[in-house]
Design an enzyme around this catalytic site. Structure first.
Site, short mmCIF file in Angstrom:
data_model
loop_
_atom_site.label_atom_id
_atom_site.label_comp_id
_atom_site.label_asym_id
_atom_site.label_seq_id
_atom_site.Cartn_x
_atom_site.Cartn_y
_atom_site.Cartn_z
N THR A 88 25.45 -22.24 9.49
CA THR A 88 25.54 -21.05 8.65
C THR A 88 26.98 -20.74 8.26
O THR A 88 27.25 -20.28 7.16
CB THR A 88 24.93 -19.83 9.39
OG1 THR A 88 23.55 -20.12 9.60
CG2 THR A 88 25.05 -18.56 8.61
N ASP A 164 22.42 -23.10 16.46
CA ASP A 164 21.19 -23.50 17.18
C ASP A 164 21.43 -24.52 18.29
O ASP A 164 20.88 -24.39 19.37
CB ASP A 164 20.16 -24.07 16.19
CG ASP A 164 19.53 -23.00 15.33
OD1 ASP A 164 19.97 -21.84 15.39
OD2 ASP A 164 18.59 -23.33 14.57
N LYS A 241 23.27 -20.30 23.55
CA LYS A 241 22.81 -19.34 22.54
C LYS A 241 21.68 -18.53 23.18
O LYS A 241 20.64 -19.08 23.53
CB LYS A 241 22.31 -20.07 21.30
CG LYS A 241 21.84 -19.13 20.19
CD LYS A 241 21.47 -19.87 18.91
CE LYS A 241 21.05 -18.88 17.85
NZ LYS A 241 20.77 -19.48 16.54
N1 GLU Z 1 19.84 -23.30 12.11
C1 GLU Z 1 21.15 -23.38 11.59
C2 GLU Z 1 22.10 -24.12 12.50
O1 GLU Z 1 22.07 -24.04 13.69
C3 GLU Z 1 21.69 -22.06 11.21
C4 GLU Z 1 21.99 -21.18 12.38
C5 GLU Z 1 23.45 -20.87 12.45
O2 GLU Z 1 24.34 -21.57 12.03
O3 GLU Z 1 23.69 -19.80 12.98
O4 GLU Z 1 22.92 -24.84 11.99
#
Ligand code: GLU
Length: 427
Positions: A88, A164, A241
């Protein structure tokens, strides 16, 4: 003038610290305005009482040249590399559709957070462009290789990464980067970097500060609370996390954080950590791994044949995420025959707990003693994710049963804590 009297869609000229930006406001956060510049870049500007904001009209902007933030080398500051691995933090929102899409180059991240140059000279590179759930073991090697290369030149390296699976990467890097003598910081955002309310800018500021400190470990840096007050510095092998969306999602597990870092540049160290001068030998990259390792979560009603599946597929290691102190089903449905067969076939079986906090212990209940006698290695307070990356790394070096056991139980990168304290729980 603060940001309160302007709104999304206004054309503005913003002046701060001898910089001037002109553009259209795409988001107004509490203390942050996100501006779309004529060049097409978005920039996040932290608004304080020295920031001048003037509304203008669109036509005026058309006459001006595109404004682009330029990085100048400052000899008095260290060099820090920011490597983008996706997630993200490297995404941007499409304001037409509202969807989060495509990639956001590391260079643009720095344009979004110009304050970074107050702490270091910043060099950027994109190494991957993936959401972290898509990463596979060869990506960890790629990240480790890129970090190792950057460390030759930079005082510290930051990796921007999806949340993630970030702790799998941070733990694997902790094993692959041997005799590390500089900081390697993994950071993230729960909201894309071009949004006014993004957690990216503070996480990047805190990470840059951390990357210039006397620290010789792989750490994870990000929001410590839901406000923008400080970030936590957590050890790469003892972090997880713990919330699907809150910005303070990364918590220390079975330990205290290494420290707190404030955007003002203040750092408070809270527990023992490795300093640069303690590393006497040359750093080297050790990225040999055995990929045929799996995690199995134990639960009521599990089909024990899942163990056979991995054994028959040629897997060399299994990490069980057992219940409680490290148990598996031994009742009407029992996993014991399958685990016994796996061990007889030479598969290494390690036990962790799905409670996440605490330590496994085979000496309290007799079924666990049976497992331990079969040869299941009880992995103390290791997180299942850390046990998984460690077993891959260990099996990349030796497949001798006794040597694997010895290495799995030896502290390689701060992954064990011999004395768990009650207030480390839910820190
Ligand atoms: N699912 C994605 C990832 O882990 C977006 C979650 C994020 O970056 O916070 O890359």
């Amino acid at each position: 003038m603060g940001g309160k009297s302007v709104r999304t869609g206004d054309f503005v000229v913003i002046e701060k610290n001898n910089n001037q930006w002109k553009g259209i406001i795409i988001q107004v956060g509490r203390n942050l305005i996100t501006l779309k510049l004529k060049s097409g870049y978005n920039i996040g500007i932290r608004v304080d009482n020295k920031t001048k904001i003037e509304k203008t009209i669109g036509e005026k902007i058309e006459k001006h040249k595109p404004v682009k933030f330029e990085l100048k080398f400052d000899k008095t500051k260290p060099l820090v590399s920011i490597l983008s691995a996706g997630g993200t933090i490297a995404s941007s929102i499409d304001y037409k559709t509202g969807a989060i899409s495509s990639s956001y180059p590391a260079e643009q991240l720095v344009n979004t957070v110009p304050e970074l140059v107050n702490f270091a000279n910043i060099k950027t590179e994109k190494i991957l462009e993936e959401m972290s759930e898509n990463l596979i073991p060869k990506d960890w090697k790629k990240i480790a290789n890129s970090v190792f290369k950057e460390l030759k030149e930079s005082e510290g390296v930051i990796i921007t990464h999806g949340t993630d699976t970030l702790s799998y990467t941070s733990s694997m890097l902790s094993f692959m980067l041997r005799n590390l003598n500089k900081p390697v910081v993994v950071t993230f955002a729960q909201k894309s970097s071009d949004r006014g309310s993004s957690d990216a800018s503070m996480n990047l500021i805190c990470s840059t500060i951390t990357a210039t400190k006397n620290l010789a470990e792989v750490v994870v840096v990000g929001h410590g609370t839901v406000s923008d007050d400080y970030c936590l510095i957590n050890r790469g092998t003892k972090v997880r996390k713990m919330h699907s969306s809150q910005r303070n999602t990364f918590r220390p597990i079975n330990t205290y954080p290494i420290g707190k870092v404030y955007p003002s540049e203040k750092v408070e160290f809270l527990s023992k950590y490795r300093k640069k001068e303690e590393v006497k030998e040359e750093p080297y990259l050790d990225d040999k791994i055995e990929e045929k390792v799996a995690i199995i979560k134990v639960y009521p009603g599990i089909n024990p044949e899942i163990v056979d599946f991995y054994v028959d597929k040629g897997y060399k290691g299994l990490i069980l995420e057992g219940t409680g102190l490290g148990h598996v089903n031994t009742g009407e449905i029992s996993m014991l025959p399958q685990i016994k067969r796996a061990i007889e076939q030479g598969v290494i079986v390690g036990m962790t707990t799905q409670t996440i906090y605490g330590r496994v212990n085979p000496y309290i209940y007799s079924p666990a003693r049976v497992l331990s006698n079969l040869g299941v290695i009880y992995l103390e307070d290791l997180l299942p994710e850390t046990a998984y990356t460690k077993l891959m790394w260990v099996l990349g070096h030796t497949q001798n049963k006794e040597e694997v056991k010895e290495m799995m139980l030896k502290d390689v990168a701060g992954e064990f804590n011999k004395r768990l304290q009650p207030n480390q729980f839910l820190y």
